[in-house]
Scaffold this active site. Structure first.
Site, PDB file in Angstrom:
ATOM      1  N   LEU A   1      -6.180 -14.321  -0.233  1.00 42.08           N
ATOM      2  CA  LEU A   1      -6.933 -14.907  -0.804  1.00 42.08           C
ATOM      3  C   LEU A   1      -6.815 -14.243  -2.489  1.00 42.08           C
ATOM      4  O   LEU A   1      -6.512 -15.063  -3.036  1.00 42.08           O
ATOM      5  CB  LEU A   1      -8.605 -13.937  -1.106  1.00 42.08           C
ATOM      6  CG  LEU A   1      -9.378 -14.938  -2.127  1.00 42.08           C
ATOM      7  CD1 LEU A   1      -9.491 -16.014  -1.912  1.00 42.08           C
ATOM      8  CD2 LEU A   1     -10.696 -14.149  -2.116  1.00 42.08           C
TER       9      LEU A   1
ATOM     10  N   THR B   1     -10.059  -4.941  10.860  1.00 41.45           N
ATOM     11  CA  THR B   1      -9.897  -6.388  12.016  1.00 41.45           C
ATOM     12  C   THR B   1     -10.245  -5.166  13.233  1.00 41.45           C
ATOM     13  O   THR B   1     -10.644  -6.272  14.489  1.00 41.45           O
ATOM     14  CB  THR B   1      -8.638  -6.494  12.249  1.00 41.45           C
ATOM     15  OG1 THR B   1      -8.784  -7.501  12.699  1.00 41.45           O
ATOM     16  CG2 THR B   1      -7.370  -5.737  12.224  1.00 41.45           C
TER      17      THR B   1
ATOM     18  N   ASN C   1      -1.429 -15.799   2.244  1.00 42.73           N
ATOM     19  CA  ASN C   1      -2.234 -16.659   3.158  1.00 42.73           C
ATOM     20  C   ASN C   1      -3.644 -16.129   2.715  1.00 42.73           C
ATOM     21  O   ASN C   1      -4.657 -16.263   2.945  1.00 42.73           O
ATOM     22  CB  ASN C   1      -1.981 -15.579   4.715  1.00 42.73           C
ATOM     23  CG  ASN C   1      -0.771 -16.359   5.339  1.00 42.73           C
ATOM     24  OD1 ASN C   1      -0.800 -16.971   5.816  1.00 42.73           O
ATOM     25  ND2 ASN C   1      -0.089 -15.373   5.787  1.00 42.73           N
TER      26      ASN C   1
ATOM     27  N   LYS D   1      -3.182  -3.276  16.438  1.00 43.14           N
ATOM     28  CA  LYS D   1      -3.880  -2.432  15.658  1.00 43.14           C
ATOM     29  C   LYS D   1      -4.648  -1.065  16.390  1.00 43.14           C
ATOM     30  O   LYS D   1      -4.710   0.127  16.502  1.00 43.14           O
ATOM     31  CB  LYS D   1      -4.774  -2.507  14.520  1.00 43.14           C
ATOM     32  CG  LYS D   1      -4.169  -3.105  13.369  1.00 43.14           C
ATOM     33  CD  LYS D   1      -2.986  -1.945  12.656  1.00 43.14           C
ATOM     34  CE  LYS D   1      -2.116  -1.877  11.234  1.00 43.14           C
ATOM     35  NZ  LYS D   1      -1.287  -1.973  11.121  1.00 43.14           N
TER      36      LYS D   1
ATOM     37  N   SER E   1      -7.182  -0.990  10.315  1.00 45.98           N
ATOM     38  CA  SER E   1      -7.892  -1.978   9.817  1.00 45.98           C
ATOM     39  C   SER E   1      -9.200  -2.293  10.346  1.00 45.98           C
ATOM     40  O   SER E   1      -9.691  -1.903  12.188  1.00 45.98           O
ATOM     41  CB  SER E   1      -6.395  -3.252   9.945  1.00 45.98           C
ATOM     42  OG  SER E   1      -7.556  -4.685   9.903  1.00 45.98           O
TER      43      SER E   1
ATOM     44  N   ILE F   1       0.821  -1.091  -0.173  1.00 46.97           N
ATOM     45  CA  ILE F   1      -0.056  -0.449  -0.166  1.00 46.97           C
ATOM     46  C   ILE F   1       1.218   1.212   0.113  1.00 46.97           C
ATOM     47  O   ILE F   1       0.546   2.481  -0.732  1.00 46.97           O
ATOM     48  CB  ILE F   1      -0.448  -0.057   1.451  1.00 46.97           C
ATOM     49  CG1 ILE F   1      -1.737  -0.990   1.274  1.00 46.97           C
ATOM     50  CG2 ILE F   1      -1.917   1.370   1.302  1.00 46.97           C
ATOM     51  CD1 ILE F   1      -2.927  -1.474   2.638  1.00 46.97           C
TER      52      ILE F   1
ATOM     53  N   TYR G   1      -2.175  -9.484  15.997  1.00 48.45           N
ATOM     54  CA  TYR G   1      -1.829  -8.941  14.807  1.00 48.45           C
ATOM     55  C   TYR G   1      -3.475  -7.794  15.310  1.00 48.45           C
ATOM     56  O   TYR G   1      -2.812  -6.463  15.262  1.00 48.45           O
ATOM     57  CB  TYR G   1      -1.990  -9.468  13.243  1.00 48.45           C
ATOM     58  CG  TYR G   1      -2.093  -7.965  11.917  1.00 48.45           C
ATOM     59  CD1 TYR G   1      -1.185  -7.224  11.657  1.00 48.45           C
ATOM     60  CD2 TYR G   1      -4.014  -8.133  11.533  1.00 48.45           C
ATOM     61  CE1 TYR G   1      -1.255  -6.481  10.878  1.00 48.45           C
ATOM     62  CE2 TYR G   1      -4.239  -6.551  10.332  1.00 48.45           C
ATOM     63  CZ  TYR G   1      -3.250  -6.390  10.154  1.00 48.45           C
ATOM     64  OH  TYR G   1      -3.049  -5.183   9.403  1.00 48.45           O
TER      65      TYR G   1
ATOM     66  N   ARG H   1     -11.623 -21.460   8.469  1.00 46.29           N
ATOM     67  CA  ARG H   1     -10.341 -20.816   8.336  1.00 46.29           C
ATOM     68  C   ARG H   1     -11.281 -21.016  10.162  1.00 46.29           C
ATOM     69  O   ARG H   1     -11.971 -19.811  10.209  1.00 46.29           O
ATOM     70  CB  ARG H   1     -10.187 -19.970   7.695  1.00 46.29           C
ATOM     71  CG  ARG H   1      -8.198 -19.659   8.319  1.00 46.29           C
ATOM     72  CD  ARG H   1      -7.966 -18.647   7.068  1.00 46.29           C
ATOM     73  NE  ARG H   1      -8.590 -17.361   6.871  1.00 46.29           N
ATOM     74  CZ  ARG H   1      -7.927 -16.777   5.411  1.00 46.29           C
ATOM     75  NH1 ARG H   1      -7.172 -16.607   5.343  1.00 46.29           N
ATOM     76  NH2 ARG H   1      -8.730 -15.625   6.028  1.00 46.29           N
TER      77      ARG H   1
ATOM     78  N   ASP I   1      15.313   0.837  10.184  1.00 49.75           N
ATOM     79  CA  ASP I   1      13.582  -0.194  11.124  1.00 49.75           C
ATOM     80  C   ASP I   1      13.484   0.640  12.412  1.00 49.75           C
ATOM     81  O   ASP I   1      14.070   1.376  13.097  1.00 49.75           O
ATOM     82  CB  ASP I   1      15.519  -1.203  11.667  1.00 49.75           C
ATOM     83  CG  ASP I   1      13.699  -2.045  12.707  1.00 49.75           C
ATOM     84  OD1 ASP I   1      12.985  -1.887  12.723  1.00 49.75           O
ATOM     85  OD2 ASP I   1      13.983  -3.118  12.434  1.00 49.75           O
TER      86      ASP I   1
END
Ligand code: NAD
Ligand code: UDP
Length: 340
Positions: free
Chosen positions: A201, A127, A199, A154, A125, A13, A150, A293, A59
């Site tokens: 789609l 999520t 992982n 966020k 996200s 992105i 993960y 899943r 980093d």
């Protein structure tokens, strides 16, 4: 001309957003450690835009190195993409995920504070909406019931940024909650091509299309959705990139935290994606149904009206465009594919 520091700018992105920023005459400084990207992406950004930009291989966990970037540039705002993003890996390596994503962000915020930078756009996200909200997801719904480390990174970072804006009214932050970004730049020069077995789609489908993988496992065909398979809000990465430029444009208007969903507002099932990809590529995608899943939700998509109202942004590309551009990119990466 505004100077934008883009962390994770060599990633999927981030690279598309750098293209969009450069094409809109922003000056861009990229920081990336290439943990999930490669230096060639920088050449591709330059080939597409014919514009120069600064780059630091750094980093975020290395704060001394990071401070050099702030010393050497006068930064107006930051778009913060850098982070690890594989859900399954985060379950197996939670400390690594919390350290990289949360501590990396804290180092960045500390540098911002030290150098008087107070504008940031954060890659969040969908999520963060967790499992309990009704669809479509709206920005004012409760968040935080995340189901994996993960997602929790966020939610934690969203909280940290909101706390900072509350304590210092000079700060202005946008939390952008992405739905499912796919597609690639129409040039075919940048896109998503993960290492190993994908992982997600679309990368999985493109590897089946190139013959790298024999068939797609469709995770679950007994959800209460139109055809029994999972439904997501897929969004073209170029639409997403344009959303970031809109976000940066209004980031300077006022302080505080603003939250926006970046999605199309439309859900597509796994089988719809497969069918659309087949139509666009002309390549059959063999699939078989597999068990659900773990952790997957049946269906979610965005209420994308707030971004339209307040940022004057809405997604323009269709699912067919997304499939066409994903395939175009993969074919350019692997010239001897079955589609050529
Ligand atoms: P990506 O892995 O392609 O890009 C992330 C970039 O950050 C990579 O280039 C990586 O090398 C770099 N990076 C990671 N940790 C770093 C560190 N400590 N220091 C410096 N660089 C570091 O991922 P993406 O798909 O482009 O996602 C960008 C952001 O958007 C991530 O924060 C991700 O969690 C978030 N997001 C992605 C999706 C998605 O489906 N792709 C959905 C929602 C949110
Ligand atoms: N999916 C699938 N097979 C795969 C990968 C994903 O059937 O090999 C399904 C998954 O169950 C979900 C949708 O495709 O319904 C999108 O999954 P992805 O991992 O791309 O994104 P997520 O929404 O889980 O972040």
């Amino acid at each position: 001309m505004k100077h934008i520091l883009v962390t994770g700018g060599a990633g999927f992105i981030g690279s598309h957003t750098c293209v969009e920023l450069l094409q809109n005459d922003y000056s861009v400084i990229i920081v990336d450690n290439f943990i999930n990207s490669s230096p060639e992406v920088l050449d591709s950004i330059h080939r597409i835009t014919k514009k120069d930009f600064a780059f630091y291989q750094c980093d975020l966990l290395d704060e001394d190195n990071l401070s050099r970037v702030f010393q050497e540039h006068s930064i107006d705002a930051i778009i913060h993409f850098a982070g690890l993003k594989a859900v399954g890996e985060s379950v197996r390596q939670p400390i690594r995920y919390y350290f990289n994503n949360v501590s990396g962000t804290l180092n960045l915020l500390r540098q911002m504070e030290q150098h008087g930078v107070n504008r940031l756009v954060f890659s969040s996200s969908a999520t963060v909406y967790g499992e309990n909200n009704p669809i479509p997801y709206r920005e004012d719904m409760p968040t935080g019931q995340t189901t994996n480390p993960y997602g929790t990174t966020k939610a934690m970072i969203e909280q940290i940024l909101q706390d900072q804006c509350k304590c210092n009214s000079q700060w202005g932050v946008m939390l952008l909650r992405y739905f499912n970004p796919i597609g690639a730049h129409p040039s075919g020069l940048i896109g998503e091509n993960p290492n190993g077995i994908p992982n997600n789609l679309m990368p999985y489908i493109t590897q089946v299309a190139t013959g790298k993988l024999p068939y797609l496992n469709v995770f679950g065909n007994d959800y209460s959705t139109s055809d029994g398979t999972g439904v997501r809000d897929y969004i073209h990465v170029c639409d997403l990139a344009r959303g970031h430029v809109k976000a940066v444009e209004s980031l300077f208007d006022e302080g505080g935290t603003k939250i926006y969903n970046l999605g199309t507002g439309r859900g597509s099932s796994v089988l719809e994606v497969v069918k659309t990809f087949e139509q666009q590529s002309g390549v059959p995608i063999p699939y078989q149904f597999a068990p659900r899943r773990a952790g997957d939700l049946a269906e979610y998509y965005a209420d994308a009206s707030k971004a339209e109202r307040e940022l004057n942004w809405q997604a323009e590309y269709s699912l067919a465009d997304m499939c066409r551009d994903s395939w175009n990119f993969i074919q350019k990466q692997t010239p001897n594919t079955t589609g050529e």
